[in-house]
Each structure stands twice: as structure tokens, then as C-alpha cells.
Scaffold this motif. Structure first.
Motif, PDB file in Angstrom:
ATOM      1  N   ARG A  52       0.838  -1.196   0.000  1.00 52.19           N
ATOM      2  CA  ARG A  52       0.000   0.000   0.000  1.00 52.19           C
ATOM      3  C   ARG A  52       0.872   1.244   0.000  1.00 52.19           C
ATOM      4  N   VAL A  53       0.385   2.271  -0.696  1.00 53.28           N
ATOM      5  CA  VAL A  53       1.090   3.548  -0.787  1.00 53.28           C
ATOM      6  C   VAL A  53       0.152   4.618  -0.242  1.00 53.28           C
ATOM      7  N   THR A  54       0.569   5.269   0.848  1.00 51.57           N
ATOM      8  CA  THR A  54      -0.286   6.226   1.543  1.00 51.57           C
ATOM      9  C   THR A  54       0.352   7.601   1.541  1.00 51.57           C
ATOM     10  N   PRO A  55      -0.370   8.642   1.116  1.00 51.36           N
ATOM     11  CA  PRO A  55       0.202   9.994   1.149  1.00 51.36           C
ATOM     12  C   PRO A  55       0.346  10.489   2.588  1.00 51.36           C
ATOM     13  N   ALA A  56       1.423  11.228   2.856  1.00 51.43           N
ATOM     14  CA  ALA A  56       1.668  11.843   4.151  1.00 51.43           C
ATOM     15  C   ALA A  56       2.004  13.315   3.935  1.00 51.43           C
TER      16      ALA A  56
END
Length: 393
Positions: free
Chosen positions: A130-134
């Protein structure tokens, strides 16, 4: 009868027919609308009617017309030539509304910072990624091995691919396989979207079967492939840096690798790279399911309004019927106490007197104005603007 009269008569008749079928006119009788009425609307066609009719292409490819794919395209896009286009296309995957991009692990998984470094992670126990924006333009990349674990934090836009093999994307509506790369993109507004970046020809393999039944004649499928490729290439140049097209009928339908069919892939391969051009530029090759027997002027010389003899009379597109209560009708337009309804003008082209251009609505509160026919179609969810109000009671 003299020879001169015999020659003149068809010309006169054609002129009269042209005048009758192209002049906007006051159209239908009005209807008083009781509080608890059922409003019945019937019509023909499906979609905006500009450019190629997919149902018309189906009819044109069959007897007695038996037209080639090129002949079909010449009919619906007169004056266009044939050019070549390659490269990639960026597709917004609208079904992925999650706050992060999630894919299943697979052999050859590659993670890339767009415009920068590439990684090939070796995590034997990983089942998902999973790739999650921060904050600060950073994306946090995690993998699942019983529990979610952080693998890396990457500044910038991140995309995942698998060496030419499809990746399985997890969305709220289910899992879908996509070729090429899946990119997590953050819009200027801050919203995160998933974009599928892939070669144009691979993209077409997921478009054509999503737009036209694979069992239709190969000639129609090839015409569809060229039209869809042309549309994508035209939209690729519109200046949107995030994506070129969406994956719904608002652009053109795209179902990813799971929608591919042998017959439609054959049509894509047979027309590889072919696009329609006009004046040295890629044409805007608009198309819709059915024009109801007459195409709509698309504002370009190659998108004329013209009679379409290739459409049949399928129940799928002709004689459709929709019923609305008074309350449903009022809600669709934000009106209260509707008392009168009338299709006021049409464009005069095609059956039923042509497409509706204005509908007059009157309420007890003093609203008494014409409403644009396309707005009526959109607000009511009608298949097309080629309709008539057949009963109010």
C-alpha cells in the motif's frame, strides 16, 4: 411527363425534406400536471449522438451494407484522414476512492519515484502493498506480512509495476487487474487518485470490449478501436498533467486487463497505431451508443448532423420508456408544485421531430421558463434527448 420535370422533382422533394428535418420548430402539445401524476416519456437512441454510433457501426458492418471499418469511419467522420500515434496514456481509475493505493504482491514488483529512483523490493513474506500519502509530499510505502509494516518513505509521486505483468488493484468495489504501472497521484486540491500509466495499445485492449460487445462484427470492432484510440490521443494533449482520460463513459469506458477479449484484441492489433486526423491534427472522435437515426452536429466539419441509415430498430435503443411521478420530476429540477409541462422546441433533425432543445416548465410559485433539452436529459437520466412526453395522468 417531361424529362425536365422528372429531373427537377427529386431536387424539390429533397429541398422540402431538408427544410422539414433541419428547421427548429414549436413541437409538442402541452400537459397539465396534477400533484400525483405519472409522467411518461418515450424516446430513441442512447448518448449524445455526436460522431460514430456504435449501433450504427454494427449495422453498417452487416448486410446489406457490409462496409469495411474504414468506410464506417469515413461515414461518421467525413473528411478525416489516417495518421499514426504511439506512446503512453494516463488513465484515472475512478473506482479507487481509498486514501491509499493497494495492490497484491507479485513476482517482479517494482516501485518507482516518478522522475527518480527505482526499487525492486525483496520481501518474501509480503502479500500486499500500500502507498499512503503523508505530509510534505511524502508517500509511505507499506507491505503486509501478517501485519502492516513500513518499508520506505518516498518524497514525490510513486508508482508500482510488475515488469509488464498485470497488477491486481484493490478498490472499494473489488479487485481489478491492470497492465502497466499504477501511480498514486496527489492533485493540487490534496485529493489522492490512482492513475494507470500504460502503453496506448495495451490501454485499447481494455477499452474496446468495454465499449462494444466482443461478439459484434470485426469490422465494427476495428472502427471502434480507431475511434477510441483517436479520442485518447486527442485528450492526451489537453494539458492535464495528472491524467489524460478517465475510465468511465464520461470519457470512454476502460475495464483493465480483466475486460480483454480475443476478438477485440484482434481488432486493436489489426489497426495498431491508426488515428483519425483533420487538418494535420488528431480529430476529436466522439461516439455514442445510438444516435436514434440522426447524428448530432459536433461543432467540427467532420462531426456533421446527418441521417444515419445504418441504425436498426433494436428494443435496446428504440422506443425506450421512463415513468416519473410529479414529485420525482420536481425534485430533479429543484421545483415545487409543477403545473404544466411542454416540449417546446426541437432541432428538426431525425425521428420524433428531432432532439428536444427546450422544455417549458411552469409552477404555482411563478416559475415559467424553458429548460435546455440536454439539461432535461441529464437531470432525469434519460438515454438521449430524442424523446417525447407521451402521457401525464
Amino acid at each position: 411527363m417531361s424529362r425536365g420535370i422528372r429531373l427537377l422533382a427529386p431536387v424539390v422533394i429533397a429541398a422540402v425534406v431538408l427544410a422539414l428535418t433541419t428547421s427548429p420548430a414549436v413541437a409538442d402539445p402541452g400537459h397539465d400536471v396534477p400533484d400525483d401524476a405519472d409522467i411518461v416519456i418515450m424516446g430513441d437512441g442512447s448518448g449524445h449522438g455526436i460522431g460514430m454510433s456504435q449501433y450504427g457501426a454494427y449495422g453498417a458492418a452487416r448486410a446489406p451494407y457490409s462496409m469495411s471499418s474504414r468506410q464506417i469511419l469515413r461515414f461518421y467522420y467525413p473528411g478525416t484522414g489516417l495518421g499514426t500515434a504511439r506512446g503512453q496514456v494516463k488513465v484515472w481509475i475512478s473506482a479507487d476512492r481509498d486514501r491509499d493505493l493497494r495492490v497484491d504482491d507479485r513476482q517482479g514488483l517494482t516501485i518507482r519515484r516518478v522522475g527518480g529512483r527505482t526499487w525492486r523490493p525483496r520481501v518474501p513474506r509480503a502479500s500486499k502493498w500500500r502507498v499512503t500519502p503523508a505530509r510534505g509530499g511524502v508517500h509511505v510505502i507499506r507491505y503486509r506480512a501478517r501485519t502492516w509494516r513500513t518499508w520506505k518513505r518516498v518524497r514525490g509521486t510513486v508508482e508500482l509495476s510488475a515488469g509488464g505483468r498485470p497488477l491486481r488493484l484493490r478498490t472499494p468495489s473489488g479487485a481489478v487487474r491492470y497492465r502497466g504501472a499504477l501511480r498514486s497521484t496527489r492533485l493540487r486540491s490534496g485529493q489522492r487518485i490512482t492513475v494507470n500509466v500504460l502503453p496506448l495499445e495495451q490501454y485499447l485492449r481494455g477499452v474496446v470490449p468495454s465499449e462494444m460487445p466482443a461478439g459484434w462484427p470485426q469490422r465494427a470492432l476495428r472502427a471502434q478501436a480507431v475511434a477510441a484510440r483517436t479520442y485518447a490521443v486527442h485528450e492526451r494533449g489537453d494539458g492535464n498533467t495528472y491524467y489524460d482520460v478517465c475510465d468511465t463513459a464520461a470519457c470512454q469506458a476502460y475495464g483493465g486487463a480483466r475486460s480483454e477479449e480475443p476478438a477485440t484484441t484482434r481488432a486493436v492489433t489489426a489497426t495498431s497505431g491508426d488515428v483519425l486526423t483533420f487538418g494535420g491534427q488528431t480529430a476529436l472522435a466522439m461516439y455514442s451508443a445510438s444516435n436514434g437515426g440522426y447524428t448530432v452536429d459536433g461543432g467540427e466539419p467532420y462531426l456533421p448532423a446527418q441521417d444515419d441509415p445504418h441504425e436498426g430498430d433494436s428494443d435496446d435503443y428504440y422506443g425506450w420508456r421512463r415513468t416519473f411521478t410529479t414529485r420525482q420530476f420536481e425534485k430533479a429540477f429543484g421545483l415545487g408544485n409543477l403545473t404544466y409541462l411542454r416540449v417546446e422546441t426541437r432541432d428538426g433533425r431525425g425521428p420524433r421531430g428531432g432532439r428536444v432543445t427546450e422544455v417549458r416548465m411552469r409552477t404555482e410559485g411563478g416559475f415559467d421558463e424553458p429548460v435546455d433539452g440536454e439539461k432535461v436529459r441529464r437531470n432525469l437520466g434519460l438515454p438521449s434527448s430524442l424523446f417525447e412526453v407521451t402521457r401525464v395522468r
